[in-house]
Design a protein around this motif. Structure first.
Motif, PDB file in Angstrom:
ATOM      1  N   CYS A   1       1.191  -1.452   0.180  1.00  0.00           N
ATOM      2  CA  CYS A   1       0.701  -0.542   0.018  1.00  0.00           C
ATOM      3  C   CYS A   1       0.808   1.383   0.120  1.00  0.00           C
ATOM      4  CB  CYS A   1      -0.698  -0.333   1.013  1.00  0.00           C
ATOM      5  SG  CYS A   1      -2.096   1.355   1.547  1.00  0.00           S
ATOM      6  N   PRO A   2       1.340   1.975  -1.570  1.00  0.00           N
ATOM      7  CA  PRO A   2       1.961   3.158  -0.810  1.00  0.00           C
ATOM      8  C   PRO A   2       1.363   4.283  -0.625  1.00  0.00           C
ATOM      9  CG  PRO A   2       2.183   1.379  -3.312  1.00  0.00           C
ATOM     10  CD  PRO A   2       1.122   0.848  -2.185  1.00  0.00           C
TER      11      PRO A   2
ATOM     12  N   LEU B   1      -1.938  -2.963  -5.410  1.00  0.00           N
ATOM     13  CA  LEU B   1      -3.241  -3.004  -5.765  1.00  0.00           C
ATOM     14  C   LEU B   1      -3.663  -1.417  -5.133  1.00  0.00           C
ATOM     15  CD1 LEU B   1      -3.953  -5.788  -7.496  1.00  0.00           C
ATOM     16  CD2 LEU B   1      -3.982  -3.917  -8.520  1.00  0.00           C
ATOM     17  N   SER B   2      -2.930  -1.325  -3.358  1.00  0.00           N
ATOM     18  CA  SER B   2      -3.842   0.078  -3.051  1.00  0.00           C
ATOM     19  C   SER B   2      -3.012   0.768  -3.332  1.00  0.00           C
ATOM     20  CB  SER B   2      -4.177  -1.279  -1.598  1.00  0.00           C
ATOM     21  OG  SER B   2      -2.476  -1.087  -0.819  1.00  0.00           O
ATOM     22  N   THR B   3      -4.146   2.226  -1.666  1.00  0.00           N
ATOM     23  CA  THR B   3      -3.204   3.373  -2.394  1.00  0.00           C
ATOM     24  C   THR B   3      -3.712   3.522  -0.739  1.00  0.00           C
ATOM     25  OG1 THR B   3      -1.480   5.396  -2.440  1.00  0.00           O
ATOM     26  CG2 THR B   3      -3.874   4.832  -2.770  1.00  0.00           C
ATOM     27  N   MET B   4      -2.770   4.815  -0.089  1.00  0.00           N
ATOM     28  CA  MET B   4      -3.252   5.371   1.093  1.00  0.00           C
ATOM     29  C   MET B   4      -3.402   7.353   0.863  1.00  0.00           C
ATOM     30  SD  MET B   4      -2.494   5.286   5.152  1.00  0.00           S
ATOM     31  CE  MET B   4      -3.383   3.624   5.350  1.00  0.00           C
ATOM     32  N   ALA B   5      -4.272   7.238   0.993  1.00  0.00           N
ATOM     33  CA  ALA B   5      -4.178   8.886   0.852  1.00  0.00           C
ATOM     34  C   ALA B   5      -4.102   9.512   2.257  1.00  0.00           C
ATOM     35  CB  ALA B   5      -6.369   9.480   0.974  1.00  0.00           C
ATOM     36  N   SER B   6      -3.429  10.627   2.138  1.00  0.00           N
ATOM     37  CA  SER B   6      -2.655  11.613   2.946  1.00  0.00           C
ATOM     38  C   SER B   6      -3.788  12.406   3.893  1.00  0.00           C
ATOM     39  CB  SER B   6      -1.762  12.196   2.291  1.00  0.00           C
ATOM     40  OG  SER B   6      -2.274  13.435   1.714  1.00  0.00           O
ATOM     41  N   PHE B   7      -3.072  12.678   4.389  1.00  0.00           N
ATOM     42  CA  PHE B   7      -3.608  13.541   6.096  1.00  0.00           C
ATOM     43  C   PHE B   7      -3.875  15.047   5.646  1.00  0.00           C
ATOM     44  CE2 PHE B   7      -2.395  10.520   9.332  1.00  0.00           C
ATOM     45  CZ  PHE B   7      -4.379  10.096   9.048  1.00  0.00           C
ATOM     46  N   ASN B   8      -3.016  15.589   4.693  1.00  0.00           N
ATOM     47  CA  ASN B   8      -2.517  16.851   4.160  1.00  0.00           C
ATOM     48  C   ASN B   8      -3.992  17.250   3.170  1.00  0.00           C
ATOM     49  OD1 ASN B   8      -1.037  14.914   2.940  1.00  0.00           O
ATOM     50  ND2 ASN B   8      -0.958  17.198   1.926  1.00  0.00           N
ATOM     51  N   ASP B   9      -3.863  18.457   2.938  1.00  0.00           N
ATOM     52  CA  ASP B   9      -4.484  19.087   1.927  1.00  0.00           C
ATOM     53  C   ASP B   9      -3.514  19.393   0.865  1.00  0.00           C
ATOM     54  OD1 ASP B   9      -4.255  22.218   1.774  1.00  0.00           O
ATOM     55  OD2 ASP B   9      -4.681  21.635   3.950  1.00  0.00           O
ATOM     56  N   THR B  10      -4.342  19.670  -0.365  1.00  0.00           N
ATOM     57  CA  THR B  10      -2.990  20.522  -1.107  1.00  0.00           C
ATOM     58  C   THR B  10      -3.623  20.892  -2.592  1.00  0.00           C
ATOM     59  OG1 THR B  10      -1.336  18.216  -1.029  1.00  0.00           O
ATOM     60  CG2 THR B  10      -1.205  19.670  -3.568  1.00  0.00           C
ATOM     61  N   GLY B  11      -2.745  22.645  -2.011  1.00  0.00           N
ATOM     62  CA  GLY B  11      -4.033  23.395  -2.195  1.00  0.00           C
ATOM     63  C   GLY B  11      -5.478  23.589  -2.136  1.00  0.00           C
ATOM     64  N   GLY B  12      -5.338  23.293  -0.737  1.00  0.00           N
ATOM     65  CA  GLY B  12      -6.581  23.965  -0.041  1.00  0.00           C
ATOM     66  C   GLY B  12      -8.004  22.672  -0.284  1.00  0.00           C
ATOM     67  N   VAL B  13      -6.913  20.908  -0.765  1.00  0.00           N
ATOM     68  CA  VAL B  13      -7.829  20.437  -0.828  1.00  0.00           C
ATOM     69  C   VAL B  13      -7.741  19.048  -0.368  1.00  0.00           C
ATOM     70  CG1 VAL B  13      -9.467  18.685  -2.570  1.00  0.00           C
ATOM     71  CG2 VAL B  13      -9.161  21.482  -3.588  1.00  0.00           C
ATOM     72  N   PRO B  14      -8.207  18.321   0.677  1.00  0.00           N
ATOM     73  CA  PRO B  14      -7.640  17.052   1.638  1.00  0.00           C
ATOM     74  C   PRO B  14      -7.943  16.545   0.820  1.00  0.00           C
ATOM     75  CG  PRO B  14      -9.704  18.802   2.947  1.00  0.00           C
ATOM     76  CD  PRO B  14      -9.508  18.907   0.907  1.00  0.00           C
ATOM     77  N   SER B  15      -6.360  15.819   0.615  1.00  0.00           N
ATOM     78  CA  SER B  15      -6.335  14.455  -0.082  1.00  0.00           C
ATOM     79  C   SER B  15      -7.722  13.398  -0.153  1.00  0.00           C
ATOM     80  CB  SER B  15      -4.946  13.508   0.357  1.00  0.00           C
ATOM     81  OG  SER B  15      -3.656  14.679  -0.193  1.00  0.00           O
TER      82      SER B  15
ATOM     83  N   GLY C   1      -7.108  -0.376  -8.324  1.00  0.00           N
ATOM     84  CA  GLY C   1      -6.539  -0.644  -7.218  1.00  0.00           C
ATOM     85  C   GLY C   1      -7.850  -0.398  -6.299  1.00  0.00           C
ATOM     86  N   LEU C   2      -7.900  -0.336  -4.987  1.00  0.00           N
ATOM     87  CA  LEU C   2      -8.787   0.434  -3.840  1.00  0.00           C
ATOM     88  C   LEU C   2      -7.928   1.577  -3.262  1.00  0.00           C
ATOM     89  CD1 LEU C   2      -7.944  -0.223  -0.307  1.00  0.00           C
ATOM     90  CD2 LEU C   2      -9.149  -2.258  -1.457  1.00  0.00           C
ATOM     91  N   VAL C   3      -8.657   2.315  -2.883  1.00  0.00           N
ATOM     92  CA  VAL C   3      -7.719   3.924  -2.270  1.00  0.00           C
ATOM     93  C   VAL C   3      -8.815   3.089  -0.740  1.00  0.00           C
ATOM     94  CG1 VAL C   3      -7.905   6.464  -2.206  1.00  0.00           C
ATOM     95  CG2 VAL C   3      -8.016   5.422  -4.603  1.00  0.00           C
ATOM     96  N   VAL C   4      -7.929   3.470  -0.077  1.00  0.00           N
ATOM     97  CA  VAL C   4      -7.675   3.434   1.826  1.00  0.00           C
ATOM     98  C   VAL C   4      -7.812   4.806   2.481  1.00  0.00           C
ATOM     99  CG1 VAL C   4      -6.215   2.626   2.817  1.00  0.00           C
ATOM    100  CG2 VAL C   4      -7.786   1.940   3.693  1.00  0.00           C
TER     101      VAL C   4
END
Length: 725
Positions: free
Chosen positions: A187-188, A230-244, A263-266
């Protein structure tokens, strides 16, 4: 368009909206195995989880610490839930389970993709024996601010190296067959831009231009997905004002639209709920809606998806087709792991006895520890130390310490098996070793009489080895630091010992680049030892006494002062670059040089090497051509040497200003004394390409500089021209 799986489609048609929401919901399980009372049965916390499983309201659990309980839970899911959909078990297995390998940043100092793949494979064997199908790793965030605590989890500041090691770790975790009993789904993380949080403060905002996002922060993710993650995890930060977690541009536009990720995003831990705290969602239900619409498929902890998705669908606000697509992605991953055919894979308690802390894994931990060590300085050849004939004082708070050997992000640590520095040194020198051990100080607090005892030991010894740096809780998540320094109480200890005037080796324990005080900088020898894991003491002793020559290279730049952060080698050239001579009108500080104390790529061995001038086979190439870059490296010393030759590139004039240098290749060389080796790199227009303002990647016609060098600042470049045709 790829045809959908008929089996999954039939399941979807049978599922209620509550069961669909359940497939998008994962909760924590750590500690549940200890809640079983043999007289009264499960305690309420465990019983409610078992009930949720039986009702099809959970897709899986994370950080479960009891493989027998995991097997029992899977039995409920498969045999008692209405549809029999298997659970998936996940955990934060970052750099080993019971056999701890060096923290990822330290291991990345090896610049060795094969090593990183092998430690990930060994980790997968242990993790799957422990009942885990899915690891929330590798972290592939590019980190250029050493104040950020999570620098320790990634591969450092360079996207080329980060991409190389991301691929190695994904392939190591997953192996050749995702359905195999010892395959661990990678899960990168954290998608995306988490390493650019402002001020190096964890969870903070990241304001990243789109070109920088695509040029620096996204390449390791793309490389990992291309390698089969086949998976990745959304980050806590916002980028340009939009949280990941609610960023449709990232999770759907780029990830699914441009890259074709299936794949899936968790979410990260409760990150969908945090959309409310960000001020991006009005309430929990709004947060769920925005996360699902953005493309975040699965919620970790908190149960908000389970709570709000059915109501959102019934109200008409959230289309069931959107939910179906998220569920489809989750089920597709479960099927890829073979869980439908073999739901009890990786849930065999018998493997605990055979596959955890295998001898070969312990040996690999020692190898990885040795290869992670970076020799920063070695004046007058103080190292390696002789194994006999000299009295040694081992001083510092970490000499006998097991608790800080493994480093951050060990969810199921085996502290007892950690080898301390004292144990490693005594094992290397034998029973008659003339070694004195003095703690000298605590990590952040003084010890009564500690410095006096350390000074006395230093006076009585011929060589002093001082082991200082950070505690485990000073790096990792939530461990951002304003001052990236060694704690003052330890500096006081170093100052006092240095004043004795004996030859002194400084061993640094750390999860980031540090600002070093003068007493450390002036020591004869300085060694980066990071957090090296289970075999820390043995690995360090192997290098101290020359059984293994250091070969690590810095994956991060050491600044001169903490106030230089963010600080990294591959920065863009300014209109007023810093000058070594003349008036102070360049991009520089009044108090300190802009150069690194120790640059990216730096690392010494126990021999010396020379590089010939860099050569190219032709001065001009077309966009369909290639240029061969050559140099010869010679071991000019008296010991065997492992060299990591590095290729750096710069375009002189570009549509968007480019870095002063950018890593484009590495070669590992083993050289005997007096031996030379010719090395070659081949560059094509694809290697010269960068991201333009239109988000397209292409190479500009013009002049390029290349150099083969031992680090990011060395060597004299040679030029060639890329024609426009």
């Amino acid at each position: 368009m790829t045809a959908e799986d008929p089996y999954i489609e039939r399941l979807l048609k049978r599922m209620t909206i509550e069961e669909k929401a359940g497939q998008l919901t994962m909760n924590g399980a750590q500690g549940l195995g200890r809640l079983v009372n043999p007289d009264t049965g499960p305690e309420p916390g465990l019983q409610s989880t078992l009930d949720e499983i039986a009702q099809g309201r959970l897709t899986g659990l994370f950080n479960a610490d009891d493989v027998k309980l995991g097997h029992a839970m899977q039995k409920i899911a498969v045999e008692k839930s209405r549809l029999g959909i298997p659970l998936i078990f996940a955990a934060d297995i970052i750099h080993g389970l019971k056999t701890a390998f060096p923290v990822p940043l330290g291991e990345s100092a090896s610049f060795d993709a094969d090593l990183c793949s092998r430690t990930a494979r060994a980790t997968a064997i242990e993790a799957t024996a422990f009942g885990v199908h899915w690891t929330f790793a590798p972290a592939v965030d590019i980190a250029r601010d050493q104040r950020w605590g999570r620098v320790v989890e990634g591969a450092g500041e360079d996207p080329w190296l980060g991409s190389l090691l991301a691929v190695a770790r994904v392939r190591g975790f997953q192996g050749n067959d995702l359905r195999a009993n010892d395959s661990l789904l990678a899960c990168p993380k954290h998608f995306a831009g988490y390493g650019a949080v402002q001020g190096g403060m964890d969870y903070n905002t990241a304001d990243i231009p789109e070109t920088t996002l695509r040029e620096v922060h996204l390449p390791p993710f793309k490389a990992a997905f291309d390698a089969g993650a086949l998976s990745t995890m959304a980050s806590f930060n916002d980028t340009g004002g939009v949280p990941s977690t609610g960023n449709r541009h990232l999770l759907t536009g780029i990830l699914r639209g441009e890259w074709g990720f299936r794949g899936l995003v968790v979410s990260d831990f409760n990150s969908e709920k945090e959309l409310v705290e960000h001020g991006y969602a009005a309430d929990d239900a709004d947060a769920v809606y925005k996360a699902v619409m953005a493309g975040c498929d699965m919620s970790i902890q908190g149960g908000l998806y389970l709570k709000h998705i059915p109501a959102l669908v019934k109200s008409g606000r959230l289309k069931v087709a959107v939910v179906d697509e998220a569920v489809r992605r989750v089920l597709r991953v479960k099927k890829a792991l073979g869980l439908f055919e073999n739901p009890y894979r990786s849930l065999d308690p018998a493997r605990m006895a055979t596959d955890i802390r295998r001898p070969e894994a312990i040996a690999l931990a020692r190898e990885a520890g040795r290869k992670a060590i970076v020799l920063l300085k070695n004046d007058r050849g103080l190292l390696p130390l002789p194994k006999s004939g000299k009295s040694i004082a081992l001083i510092g708070p970490f000499v006998t310490d097991k608790n800080n050997a493994l480093g951050p992000w060990m969810v199921f640590p085996d502290m007892k098996s950690a080898v301390t520095l004292e144990q490693g040194v005594r094992a290397a020198l034998g029973a008659n070793a003339n070694v004195t051990v003095v703690q000298g100080s605590g990590i952040e607090r003084p010890l009564d009489g500690g410095i006096d005892a350390a000074v006395a030991a230093a006076r009585a010894a011929e060589v002093v080895v001082v082991y200082v740096g950070e505690a485990t809780n000073m790096s990792g998540e939530g461990a951002s630091r304003v001052d990236i320094t060694i704690p003052k109480v330890q500096i006081d200890l170093i100052d006092a010992v240095a004043a004795v005037g004996k030859p002194m080796v400084i061993l640094l324990k750390h999860g980031r680049a540090l600002e070093l005080p003068n007493s450390v900088k002036n020591a004869q020898a300085i060694v980066c030892t990071w957090f090296l894991g289970s075999e820390s003491g043995n690995a360090i002793a192997d290098v101290l006494f020359g059984d293994f020559a250091p070969q690590g290279r810095l994956p991060i730049s050491f600044p001169r002062r903490a106030g230089q952060q963010p600080f990294y080698y591959n920065h863009r050239v300014t209109g007023r670059p810093s000058l070594t001579e003349g008036p102070p009108i360049g991009a520089r500080y009044r108090e300190v040089s802009t150069s690194a104390l120790f640059p990216f790529g730096h690392g010494l061995g126990y021999s010396t090497v020379t590089y010939s001038a860099t050569e190219i086979d032709q001065p001009r190439i077309s966009k369909s051509g290639r240029v061969v870059v050559k140099a010869r490296v010679t071991n000019t010393g008296t010991r065997k040497h492992h060299e990591v030759a590095q290729l750096y590139l710069r375009i002189k004039v570009a549509e968007i200003v480019q870095p002063l240098r950018a890593l484009k290749g590495i070669r590992h060389l083993d050289l005997n004394p007096g031996e030379s080796a010719a090395i070659e790199f081949v560059l094509t227009a694809q290697d010269l390409a960068y991201v333009h303002a239109d988000a397209k990647t292409r190479a500009d016609a013009g002049e390029y500089e290349v150099v083969i060098a031992p680090d990011s600042t060395a060597g004299k470049p040679v030029s060639f021209v890329l024609s426009g045709t």
